[in-house]
Design an enzyme around this catalytic site. Structure first.
Site, mmCIF file in Angstrom:
data_model
loop_
_atom_site.group_PDB
_atom_site.id
_atom_site.type_symbol
_atom_site.label_atom_id
_atom_site.label_comp_id
_atom_site.label_asym_id
_atom_site.label_seq_id
_atom_site.Cartn_x
_atom_site.Cartn_y
_atom_site.Cartn_z
ATOM 1 N N LYS A 80 33.923 3.768 0.616
ATOM 2 C CA LYS A 80 33.680 4.157 1.242
ATOM 3 C C LYS A 80 34.503 5.345 1.667
ATOM 4 O O LYS A 80 35.744 5.898 0.341
ATOM 5 C CB LYS A 80 34.989 3.329 2.312
ATOM 6 N N SER A 155 36.392 1.698 11.597
ATOM 7 C CA SER A 155 35.690 3.155 11.195
ATOM 8 C C SER A 155 35.282 3.210 9.529
ATOM 9 O O SER A 155 34.601 3.887 9.550
ATOM 10 C CB SER A 155 37.089 3.404 10.808
ATOM 11 N N SER A 179 39.083 -2.254 10.560
ATOM 12 C CA SER A 179 38.574 -0.847 10.171
ATOM 13 C C SER A 179 36.798 -2.121 9.504
ATOM 14 O O SER A 179 36.582 -0.971 8.813
ATOM 15 C CB SER A 179 38.290 0.272 9.937
HETATM 16 N N1 GLN Z 1 39.916 1.365 15.365
HETATM 17 C C1 GLN Z 1 41.134 1.184 15.230
HETATM 18 C C2 GLN Z 1 42.412 2.721 15.266
HETATM 19 O O1 GLN Z 1 41.629 3.188 15.927
HETATM 20 C C3 GLN Z 1 41.499 0.559 13.577
HETATM 21 C C4 GLN Z 1 41.064 1.798 13.073
HETATM 22 C C5 GLN Z 1 41.355 1.566 11.385
HETATM 23 O O2 GLN Z 1 41.680 0.290 10.754
HETATM 24 N N2 GLN Z 1 41.294 2.001 9.861
HETATM 25 O O3 GLN Z 1 42.679 3.184 14.325
#
Ligand code: GLN
Length: 489
Positions: A80, A155, A179
């Site tokens: 990532k 994400s 994410s």
């Molecule tokens: N979707 C969540 C957010 O927008 C979690 C994102 C994540 O785990 N990095 O914050």
């Protein structure tokens, strides 16, 4: 043999036995990427062909004299793009870091590098890991290999899509509120968020430091255990990493049952908003656990309904502070249009950040501001404690909790882009584990009528990833879901 279809375990075994060379592995994955990457768009940066082939050749050459392999030697991984890689640009999906190549490796990468893994490239993500669909990337969205019109989740959408599309043998993601797990669910692969502190965060670009964790995204539960073995452990460079013994997680996945394990089903995870196909698939999975010898009972986590609100106060507060460093002075993007210092700051941040990141910075700044701090941030911290205590209390009675990972299968690109609240709700089942700091995995438990994967989440007590992996593996082995692969068209 089609090397790119293999699991990490299968590829490791072939390489260790000398039945395949690093060069053959590198070539196979380069070919696969050339076939599907233009459709899936999982990567922001791909390692160039010559560099990768030269690395592979060097491994084969050295191996001839060493005769000894290391577990990740020649394993082609995707990382990532918020995990720092020395000399390889790490953009966080943002214009702000578009040309930023870190001068050092994160701890997880340093480990893999000593194994001489193959870095295939850096994967797409929502800008600074803020999002649930990978649409908030400055480099355009990634597509779901099961249906290119759908989101891959987020994400870590690039990492999950790359694994699902066989563009890499396994990947690393990061999870702050879901994410790793949510994109794994969307893409029909396995995603594990370890206990907070289990894996070093050194070199992971910070979003919300009290929640962020790095973890594996893989094709199988066994692969997840193999990667966790390499990543887990205390790190002097991360003071929040935990000094806890690291068991051999691959032992846990060898047990093929859940006998003597007590599994709780929290009733608050099966309420309004849960798609009926998802509910059905998860309920059948729960029945399967009974067949496998598990003791299943209903439990209650009453504060679940406050989890999203709590998370979006705490995570944005931490983000507003962490992202203050992008000011155009030391590194990263700097606006060209500037008359004075103040204008330089303002324009740099206005031009360098996308709209979701700005929204989070404003929210976070607001909840931390004088006069509102106690009402929002203070209160959210109190609710976070409540959520953690409720988990502690149910974990007195059960070993694991079984729930859906996501309320619906993957949605269409663009569907929730104009409605941040709807987007935030896709994390309703993953956020609590992040707030409580407990380990949680997502693995496939079925497919919707439209052929999209459905994810099952298993959560466990702090530092009991072994039990989480054991239950996940027992279920995976008892079912056939992992055999289904996407046809990318
Ligand atoms: N979707 C969540 C957010 O927008 C979690 C994102 C994540 O785990 N990095 O914050």
């Amino acid at each position: 043999m089609t090397l790119f279809k293999l699991s990490l375990k299968e590829l490791q075994d072939l390489f260790t036995r000398g039945e395949v060379t690093a060069l053959e592995i590198a070539r196979a994955f380069l070919l696969r990427m050339s076939q599907v990457e233009f459709k899936v768009k999982a990567f922001i940066t791909q390692t160039d062909r010559e560099t990768l082939l030269a690395q592979a050749e060097a491994i084969d050459k050295d191996l001839a004299s060493w005769r000894k392999t290391m577990p990740f030697m020649a394993m082609p991984l995707a990382i990532k793009d918020n995990i720092c890689t020395d000399g390889v640009r790490t953009t966080c999906g943002s214009v702000m870091l578009e040309h930023f190549a870190p001068p050092y490796d994160s701890t997880v990468i340093a480990t893999l590098r000593t194994h001489r893994y193959l870095l295939l490239g850096k994967t797409n993500l929502d800008e600074f890991a803020m999002g649930s669909s990978t649409e908030h990337s400055a480099f355009g969205p990634t597509r779901n290999p099961w249906n290119l019109k759908c989101i891959p989740g987020g994400s870590s959408g690039g990492s999950a899509a790359a694994v699902a599309a066989d563009e890499c043998v396994a990947a690393l993601g990061s999870d702050t509120g879901g994410s790793i797990r949510q994109p794994a669910a969307c893409c029909g692969v396995v995603g594990l968020k370890p206990t907070y502190g289990r894996v070093s965060r050194y070199g992971l670009v910070a979003f919300a430091s009290s929640l962020d964790q790095i973890g594996p995204i893989t094709k199988t539960v066994q692969d997840s255990a193999i990667l966790l073995n390499a990543l887990a452990g205390p790190d002097p460079l991360d003071s929040t990493s935990a000094d806890q013994p690291v068991p051999d997680f691959t032992k846990a996945v060898k047990k093929k049952d859940v006998k003597k394990l007590k599994l709780g089903v929290p009733k608050e995870y099966f309420t309004e908003g849960l798609d009926s196909e998802v509910e059905q698939a998860v309920r059948s999975a729960i029945d399967e656990f009974k067949n496998l010898g598990g003791e299943v009972r209903e439990v209650s986590l009453p504060s679940t309904e406050w989890a999203i609100a709590t998370y979006y106060v705490i995570a944005t507060a931490e983000a507003s502070s962490n992202l203050a460093r992008y000011d155009g002075v030391k590194y990263g993007f700097r606006s060209k249009e500037k008359q004075n210092l103040l204008e330089m700051y303002q324009r740099t941040r206005a031009e360098g950040f996308g709209s979701e990141v700005k929204r989070r910075i404003m929210l976070g700044t607001y909840v931390l501001s004088a006069g509102y701090y106690d009402a929002y941030y203070g209160k959210a911290q109190a609710v976070r404690t409540l959520i953690r205590r409720e988990f502690e209390s149910v974990f007195q009675d059960v070993d694991l909790l079984v729930t859906p990972t996501m309320p619906t299968p993957a949605f269409h690109l663009g569907e929730k882009l104009q409605d941040p609240l709807q987007m935030y709700l896709s994390d309703i089942y993953t956020i609590s584990a992040s707030l409580a700091g407990i380990p949680a995995i997502s693995l496939p438990c079925g497919y919707s009528q439209l052929g999209l994967p459905i994810g099952l989440q298993i959560m466990g007590r702090p530092f009991e990833e072994d039990k989480v992996l054991r239950a996940a593996s027992a279920y995976e082995q008892a079912t056939d879901w992992r055999k289904k692969r996407p046809v990318i068209r």
